[in-house]
Design an enzyme around this catalytic site. Structure first.
Site, short mmCIF file in Angstrom:
data_model
loop_
_atom_site.label_atom_id
_atom_site.label_comp_id
_atom_site.label_asym_id
_atom_site.label_seq_id
_atom_site.Cartn_x
_atom_site.Cartn_y
_atom_site.Cartn_z
N ASP A 155 0.85 -1.20 0.00
CA ASP A 155 0.00 0.00 0.00
C ASP A 155 0.88 1.26 0.00
O ASP A 155 0.68 2.18 -0.79
CB ASP A 155 -0.91 0.03 1.24
CG ASP A 155 -1.92 -1.11 1.26
OD1 ASP A 155 -3.09 -0.89 0.95
OD2 ASP A 155 -1.51 -2.26 1.56
N GLU A 196 -5.05 7.64 -0.03
CA GLU A 196 -5.52 6.91 1.14
C GLU A 196 -4.48 6.82 2.25
O GLU A 196 -4.81 6.93 3.43
CB GLU A 196 -5.98 5.50 0.75
CG GLU A 196 -6.62 4.80 1.94
CD GLU A 196 -7.39 3.55 1.58
OE1 GLU A 196 -7.21 3.01 0.48
OE2 GLU A 196 -8.15 3.09 2.46
N ASP A 242 -5.95 5.55 -4.77
CA ASP A 242 -6.03 4.40 -3.87
C ASP A 242 -4.92 3.45 -4.31
O ASP A 242 -5.00 2.82 -5.36
CB ASP A 242 -7.40 3.70 -3.96
CG ASP A 242 -7.60 2.76 -2.77
OD1 ASP A 242 -6.58 2.29 -2.22
OD2 ASP A 242 -8.76 2.50 -2.40
N ILE A 278 -3.84 0.61 -3.23
CA ILE A 278 -4.37 -0.75 -3.38
C ILE A 278 -5.83 -0.71 -2.96
O ILE A 278 -6.15 -0.64 -1.78
CB ILE A 278 -3.62 -1.79 -2.51
CG1 ILE A 278 -2.18 -1.92 -2.98
CG2 ILE A 278 -4.33 -3.15 -2.59
CD1 ILE A 278 -1.44 -3.13 -2.42
N ASP A 279 -6.70 -0.71 -3.96
CA ASP A 279 -8.13 -0.73 -3.65
C ASP A 279 -8.55 -2.20 -3.62
O ASP A 279 -8.32 -2.94 -4.58
CB ASP A 279 -8.89 0.02 -4.74
CG ASP A 279 -10.37 0.12 -4.43
OD1 ASP A 279 -10.73 0.13 -3.23
OD2 ASP A 279 -11.17 0.19 -5.38
N THR A 298 -7.82 -4.13 -0.54
CA THR A 298 -6.68 -4.76 0.16
C THR A 298 -7.04 -6.18 0.63
O THR A 298 -6.18 -7.06 0.64
CB THR A 298 -6.25 -3.90 1.37
OG1 THR A 298 -6.00 -2.58 0.88
CG2 THR A 298 -4.99 -4.42 2.01
N HIS A 345 -18.92 -4.73 2.74
CA HIS A 345 -18.90 -3.57 1.84
C HIS A 345 -20.17 -3.47 0.99
O HIS A 345 -20.45 -2.42 0.43
CB HIS A 345 -17.70 -3.65 0.87
CG HIS A 345 -16.38 -3.70 1.56
ND1 HIS A 345 -15.20 -3.93 0.89
CD2 HIS A 345 -16.04 -3.56 2.87
CE1 HIS A 345 -14.19 -3.92 1.75
NE2 HIS A 345 -14.68 -3.70 2.95
N LYS A 374 -14.11 -3.73 -10.87
CA LYS A 374 -15.54 -3.72 -11.23
C LYS A 374 -15.82 -2.62 -12.27
O LYS A 374 -16.56 -2.82 -13.22
CB LYS A 374 -16.40 -3.51 -9.98
CG LYS A 374 -16.32 -4.69 -9.00
CD LYS A 374 -17.28 -4.55 -7.84
CE LYS A 374 -16.79 -3.69 -6.70
NZ LYS A 374 -15.55 -4.14 -6.02
N ARG A 402 -23.47 -1.02 -6.05
CA ARG A 402 -22.79 -0.97 -4.76
C ARG A 402 -23.71 -0.33 -3.74
O ARG A 402 -24.10 0.83 -3.87
CB ARG A 402 -21.51 -0.13 -4.87
CG ARG A 402 -20.71 -0.10 -3.58
CD ARG A 402 -19.47 0.76 -3.71
NE ARG A 402 -18.59 0.55 -2.59
CZ ARG A 402 -17.63 -0.35 -2.54
NH1 ARG A 402 -17.38 -1.10 -3.58
NH2 ARG A 402 -16.90 -0.49 -1.46
N ASP A 439 -12.05 5.43 -3.81
CA ASP A 439 -12.62 4.15 -4.25
C ASP A 439 -13.39 4.29 -5.57
O ASP A 439 -13.89 3.28 -6.10
CB ASP A 439 -13.58 3.58 -3.20
CG ASP A 439 -12.84 3.09 -1.96
OD1 ASP A 439 -11.65 2.74 -2.08
OD2 ASP A 439 -13.45 3.06 -0.86
#
Ligand code: AMP
Ligand code: MG
Length: 321
Positions: free
Chosen positions: A43, A66, A120, A122-123, A125, A209, A237, A251, A264
């Site tokens: 990250d 982030e 981000d 690492i979106d 994680t 989530h 996605k 979502r 995100d």
């Protein structure tokens, strides 16, 4: 071509950051929790590499990212900090100090400028740690609008290869994909799928989530099948909808009061918009990226090829999700 300089610098930076994350995953390096979220050397390493490039190429732009130097310095394990320093040095092929890493991690934070990079590193994680999907996401907001985005998707399936993909797009100039270890650039667009029963969805893997059963209710209302849904982590996605591998992304957090974080979504929204898709919140309102680190004016996300967007919004309303 709009955002040509951004493409030149940032696609390569995201490629390097993606390769860094794969190296960490292959070595199964250790994890710590910052707040409630797990973080790894990847990250911090990914963000430091991307911000080093931003500092050099676009020094006056703001950055919303982030991770922070304070969290990096707060890592309890000094070996983990050293791993970050080594990874960044190896990736950038220069000698790097802990101080350099801190400077890059915080570069551009709090700078008031009409151009803001949203990162981000690492979106997803949890996906990264579990050997699933994850995304290195870098978006550019100009006056609060996502106009350019790059998605590094190291675990995006590639037929006949195992190297993942990068997706990028500039609003007004279309969207493209390229293999992580390749050069050939392919233009991408959203699908033309127009039969509800055949609509292919994507959604989060993590039930914390995304409220999977509420999303099933919406699909039932719409007439779309839950058999055509693939769960994946991160902004893969958005990439899937942008290139037509899926027709919509829903979502809906189980926490109805939760405000989505801009990192995100900013890059994914730019890529989908460039690919001809439509994005709104659950009520069909545009996403407002001008309100700080969270999408304060919005709840949830609907991204689609546009053809059935209004019907999805109606299905959400009727399902009372
Ligand atoms: P995904 O991989 O799409 O499930 O999304 C990963 C992102 O979900 C992380 O980057 C978090 O910012 C975000 N996240 C964490 N908790 C929640 C929650 N309760 N509802 C919605 N998103 C969340
Ligand atoms: Mg994230």
């Amino acid at each position: 071509m709009p955002y040509e300089k951004e493409q030149q610098h940032i696609i390569e930076a995201v490629r390097k950051a993606s390769l860094l994350t794969l190296k960490v995953r292959a070595a199964a390096l250790s994890t710590e929790k910052v707040g409630r979220e797990p973080v790894t050397a990847a990250d911090f390493g990914s963000q430091a590499c991307i911000c080093a490039e931003l500092k050099q190429a676009f020094p006056n732009d703001g950055v919303v990212a982030e991770e922070s130097a304070a969290d990096f310095l707060g890592l309890g394990n000094p070996a983990l900090r050293q791993q970050v320093v080594d990874l960044v040095g190896d990736t950038l092929e220069i000698t790097v100090s802990e101080n350099d890493v801190c400077t890059w991690l915080d570069h551009g934070h709090g700078v008031a400028a009409n151009r803001q990079w949203v990162i981000d590193p690492i979106d997803g994680t949890k996906g990264f740690l579990a050997g699933r999907r994850y995304t290195i996401a870098v978006g550019l907001l100009v006056d609060g609008e996502p106009v350019f985005g790059v998605l590094g998707c190291p675990a995006y399936p590639v037929a006949g290869a195992d190297d993942g993909k990068l997706f990028y797009g500039s609003v007004g100039d279309g969207a493209y994909s390229v293999r992580l270890n390749g050069e050939e650039i392919t233009p991408i667009t959203v699908s033309k799928q127009a039969a509800t029963a055949l609509l292919r969805g994507v959604e989060s893997v993590e039930s914390a989530h995304a409220d999977h059963s509420a999303m099933d209710d919406i699909r039932a209302q719409l007439g779309a099948s839950k058999d055509h849904v693939v769960r994946m982590d991160g902004q893969d996605k958005y990439a899937a909808v942008a290139c037509g591998d899926a027709d919509y992304y829903l979502r809906l957090s189980p926490d109805k009061t939760r405000k989505e974080r801009i990192w995100d979504h900013a890059a994914g929204v730019a890529v989908i918009t460039a690919a001809g898709g439509t994005i709104t919140d659950l009520e069909g309102h545009p996403l407002d990226f001008s309100l700080g680190k969270t999408l304060d004016a919005n709840r949830g996300i609907i991204a689609s090829n546009g053809i059935y967007h209004d019907q999805i919004v109606t299905a959400v309303k009727v399902a009372n999700a």
